[in-house]
Each structure stands twice: as structure tokens, then as C-alpha cells.
Design a protein around this motif. Structure first.
Motif, PDB file in Angstrom:
ATOM      1  N   ALA A  56       0.759  -1.078   0.131  1.00 20.35           N
ATOM      2  CA  ALA A  56       0.051   0.092  -0.105  1.00 20.35           C
ATOM      3  C   ALA A  56       1.021   1.412  -0.005  1.00 20.35           C
ATOM      4  CB  ALA A  56      -1.011  -0.142   1.161  1.00 20.35           C
ATOM      5  N   MET A  57       1.799   1.362   0.675  1.00 19.67           N
ATOM      6  CA  MET A  57       2.829   2.480   0.717  1.00 19.67           C
ATOM      7  C   MET A  57       3.523   2.647  -0.645  1.00 19.67           C
ATOM      8  SD  MET A  57       4.811   1.898   4.274  1.00 19.67           S
ATOM      9  CE  MET A  57       6.331   2.790   3.812  1.00 19.67           C
ATOM     10  N   VAL A  58       3.801   1.464  -1.222  1.00 14.94           N
ATOM     11  CA  VAL A  58       4.280   1.846  -2.640  1.00 14.94           C
ATOM     12  C   VAL A  58       3.058   2.370  -3.520  1.00 14.94           C
ATOM     13  CG1 VAL A  58       5.214   0.362  -5.046  1.00 14.94           C
ATOM     14  CG2 VAL A  58       5.944  -0.251  -2.533  1.00 14.94           C
ATOM     15  N   VAL A  59       1.971   2.033  -3.463  1.00 18.85           N
ATOM     16  CA  VAL A  59       0.996   2.666  -4.292  1.00 18.85           C
ATOM     17  C   VAL A  59       0.766   3.979  -3.984  1.00 18.85           C
ATOM     18  CG1 VAL A  59      -1.669   2.363  -4.862  1.00 18.85           C
ATOM     19  CG2 VAL A  59      -0.373   0.352  -4.819  1.00 18.85           C
ATOM     20  N   ILE A  60       0.945   4.390  -2.767  1.00 15.30           N
ATOM     21  CA  ILE A  60       0.637   5.780  -2.272  1.00 15.30           C
ATOM     22  C   ILE A  60       1.747   6.540  -2.643  1.00 15.30           C
ATOM     23  CG2 ILE A  60       0.468   7.229  -0.330  1.00 15.30           C
ATOM     24  CD1 ILE A  60      -1.048   4.964   1.204  1.00 15.30           C
ATOM     25  N   LYS A  61       2.840   6.133  -2.573  1.00 12.47           N
ATOM     26  CA  LYS A  61       4.203   6.608  -3.269  1.00 12.47           C
ATOM     27  C   LYS A  61       3.857   6.941  -4.405  1.00 12.47           C
ATOM     28  CE  LYS A  61       9.034   6.987  -3.362  1.00 12.47           C
ATOM     29  NZ  LYS A  61      10.389   6.170  -3.000  1.00 12.47           N
ATOM     30  N   TRP A  62       3.244   6.015  -5.355  1.00 14.27           N
ATOM     31  CA  TRP A  62       3.361   6.358  -6.887  1.00 14.27           C
ATOM     32  C   TRP A  62       2.232   7.409  -7.094  1.00 14.27           C
ATOM     33  CZ3 TRP A  62      -1.306   5.307  -9.618  1.00 14.27           C
ATOM     34  CH2 TRP A  62      -1.190   5.373 -11.005  1.00 14.27           C
ATOM     35  N   MET A  63       0.938   7.390  -6.107  1.00 18.51           N
ATOM     36  CA  MET A  63      -0.048   8.330  -6.366  1.00 18.51           C
ATOM     37  C   MET A  63       0.486   9.755  -6.196  1.00 18.51           C
ATOM     38  SD  MET A  63      -3.017   6.118  -4.314  1.00 18.51           S
ATOM     39  CE  MET A  63      -4.002   7.763  -3.864  1.00 18.51           C
ATOM     40  N   GLU A  64       1.348   9.936  -5.163  1.00 18.72           N
ATOM     41  CA  GLU A  64       1.758  11.199  -4.652  1.00 18.72           C
ATOM     42  C   GLU A  64       2.822  11.702  -5.685  1.00 18.72           C
ATOM     43  OE1 GLU A  64       0.360  13.296  -2.482  1.00 18.72           O
ATOM     44  OE2 GLU A  64      -1.184  11.685  -2.311  1.00 18.72           O
ATOM     45  N   THR A  65       3.361  11.248  -6.355  1.00 21.02           N
ATOM     46  CA  THR A  65       4.625  11.517  -7.317  1.00 21.02           C
ATOM     47  C   THR A  65       3.793  12.641  -8.383  1.00 21.02           C
ATOM     48  OG1 THR A  65       4.266   9.713  -8.792  1.00 21.02           O
ATOM     49  CG2 THR A  65       6.153   9.770  -7.055  1.00 21.02           C
ATOM     50  N   PRO A  66       4.578  13.769  -8.453  1.00 21.66           N
ATOM     51  CA  PRO A  66       4.075  14.726  -9.173  1.00 21.66           C
ATOM     52  C   PRO A  66       4.125  14.455 -10.852  1.00 21.66           C
ATOM     53  CG  PRO A  66       6.139  15.556  -8.332  1.00 21.66           C
ATOM     54  CD  PRO A  66       5.848  14.199  -7.879  1.00 21.66           C
ATOM     55  N   PRO A  67       3.380  14.695 -11.872  1.00 19.96           N
ATOM     56  CA  PRO A  67       3.295  14.262 -13.136  1.00 19.96           C
ATOM     57  C   PRO A  67       4.347  14.843 -13.673  1.00 19.96           C
ATOM     58  CG  PRO A  67       1.824  15.777 -12.729  1.00 19.96           C
ATOM     59  CD  PRO A  67       2.276  15.774 -11.359  1.00 19.96           C
ATOM     60  N   ARG A  68       5.213  14.148 -14.595  1.00 21.26           N
ATOM     61  CA  ARG A  68       6.350  14.517 -15.263  1.00 21.26           C
ATOM     62  C   ARG A  68       6.046  15.669 -16.214  1.00 21.26           C
ATOM     63  NH1 ARG A  68       8.592   9.258 -18.069  1.00 21.26           N
ATOM     64  NH2 ARG A  68       7.144   8.220 -16.830  1.00 21.26           N
ATOM     65  N   ARG A  69       6.959  16.711 -16.556  1.00 18.98           N
ATOM     66  CA  ARG A  69       6.446  17.752 -17.650  1.00 18.98           C
ATOM     67  C   ARG A  69       6.666  17.343 -18.760  1.00 18.98           C
ATOM     68  NH1 ARG A  69       8.253  23.324 -14.813  1.00 18.98           N
ATOM     69  NH2 ARG A  69       7.749  22.843 -12.648  1.00 18.98           N
ATOM     70  N   GLU A  70       5.718  17.409 -19.665  1.00 17.18           N
ATOM     71  CA  GLU A  70       5.845  17.117 -21.087  1.00 17.18           C
ATOM     72  C   GLU A  70       6.819  17.886 -21.892  1.00 17.18           C
ATOM     73  OE1 GLU A  70       1.932  16.919 -22.700  1.00 17.18           O
ATOM     74  OE2 GLU A  70       1.104  15.728 -21.025  1.00 17.18           O
ATOM     75  N   ARG A  71       7.415  17.429 -22.696  1.00 20.45           N
ATOM     76  CA  ARG A  71       8.463  18.148 -23.468  1.00 20.45           C
ATOM     77  C   ARG A  71       7.655  18.737 -24.633  1.00 20.45           C
ATOM     78  NH1 ARG A  71      13.798  14.568 -23.626  1.00 20.45           N
ATOM     79  NH2 ARG A  71      14.193  14.339 -21.323  1.00 20.45           N
ATOM     80  N   ARG A  72       7.888  19.719 -25.186  1.00 21.95           N
ATOM     81  CA  ARG A  72       7.228  20.315 -26.407  1.00 21.95           C
ATOM     82  C   ARG A  72       8.099  20.523 -27.405  1.00 21.95           C
ATOM     83  NH1 ARG A  72       2.446  23.822 -23.945  1.00 21.95           N
ATOM     84  NH2 ARG A  72       2.163  22.895 -22.009  1.00 21.95           N
TER      85      ARG A  72
END
Length: 72
Positions: A56-72
Motif C-alpha cells: 500500500a505504501m508503494v501505491v501511495i508513493k506512486w499516487m503522490e509523485t508529481p506528473p512529469r512535465r511534457e516536452r514540447r
């Protein structure tokens, strides 16, 4: 992936994880601990009660990671 979508997916995954884990832990307890003493049952359920926290901690850590910025 948007944060809201990650949190929704993570919530569903945690609910499924806890449900399946509880069923598995109880099935194992019924199959192997039927004739054991109360202390063995207490130790088993104490251990398995905390063991589900690791995935559950692994899933919560994944949930809390900020989205990667998309390259344009």
C-alpha cells in the motif's frame, strides 16, 4: 498522467489489494492454524495485519509523485 487520475487508480488498486489480501490471509489462517493456540493466531494476525502496509505504501508513493512535465 494527471494527479486526479493517478489518485483514482491508486484508490481502486488499494481497495482491491486490501480485499484480496484479507481473503488470502484468512484462507491461510483457516487452512494452517485451525488447531493452533490463541497466541499463534494473535501473532499471525498481528504480522499479517501490518504486512499489507508495504504494498500500500508503494501505491501511495506512486499516487503522490508529481506528473512529469511534457516536452514540447
Amino acid at each position: 498522467m494527471p494527479v486526479r487520475l493517478k489518485k483514482f487508480i491508486g484508490t481502486i488498486v488499494i481497495i482491491v489489494l486490501v480485499t484480496l489480501y484479507a481473503l488470502l490471509a484468512t484462507t491461510i489462517a483457516v487452512g494452517f492454524l485451525g488447531e493452533s493456540s490463541g497466541w499463534v493466531h494473535l501473532a499471525y494476525f498481528f504480522f499479517t495485519g501490518f504486512l499489507w502496509i508495504i504494498p500500500a505504501m508503494v501505491v501511495i508513493k506512486w499516487m503522490e509523485t508529481p506528473p512529469r512535465r511534457e516536452r514540447r
